[in-house]
Design a protein around this motif. Sequence first.
Motif, short mmCIF file in Angstrom:
data_model
loop_
_atom_site.label_atom_id
_atom_site.label_comp_id
_atom_site.label_asym_id
_atom_site.label_seq_id
_atom_site.Cartn_x
_atom_site.Cartn_y
_atom_site.Cartn_z
N ILE A 40 -18.20 -7.70 3.88
CA ILE A 40 -17.79 -6.57 3.05
C ILE A 40 -18.86 -6.44 1.96
CG2 ILE A 40 -16.08 -5.67 1.44
CD1 ILE A 40 -13.99 -7.35 3.01
N SER A 43 -16.59 -2.23 -2.06
CA SER A 43 -15.20 -1.80 -1.99
C SER A 43 -14.98 -0.75 -3.06
CB SER A 43 -14.27 -3.00 -2.22
OG SER A 43 -12.93 -2.60 -2.17
N GLU A 72 -14.05 0.87 6.52
CA GLU A 72 -12.72 0.45 6.93
C GLU A 72 -11.76 0.77 5.79
OE1 GLU A 72 -12.42 -3.60 8.14
OE2 GLU A 72 -13.91 -3.39 9.72
#
Length: 75
Positions: A40, A43, A72
Motif C-alpha cells: 500500500i 491511502s 482498491e
Amino acid sequence: HNDPHHSFAFVVAVLCKVFNYPVEKSHQLTLEAHEKERAIVWSGGKELGELKLEQITTFHEGKLGPMSCHLEPGV
C-alpha cells in the motif's frame, strides 16, 4: 503489485515524484512490494487516488510502458 519488468530504481523514482516521498520511504515501499508481491503506497480519497494512479501511469521506462498499479477501496 510487484512489477518484475521495471527496474527497482525506476519504481523508487516514480514514487518519489508522484507522492513526494523521500528516497528512503520509496525504497522501503518498493522493497515491500518486491518481497510481499504488493504494498500500500498511499491511502486517501477516491478522487485523489485516481489522480495519483493516472500520474503513475504517465511514467514509462523505455519500451516497457507504465508500471502496474491499481486502486482498491478502503475497508
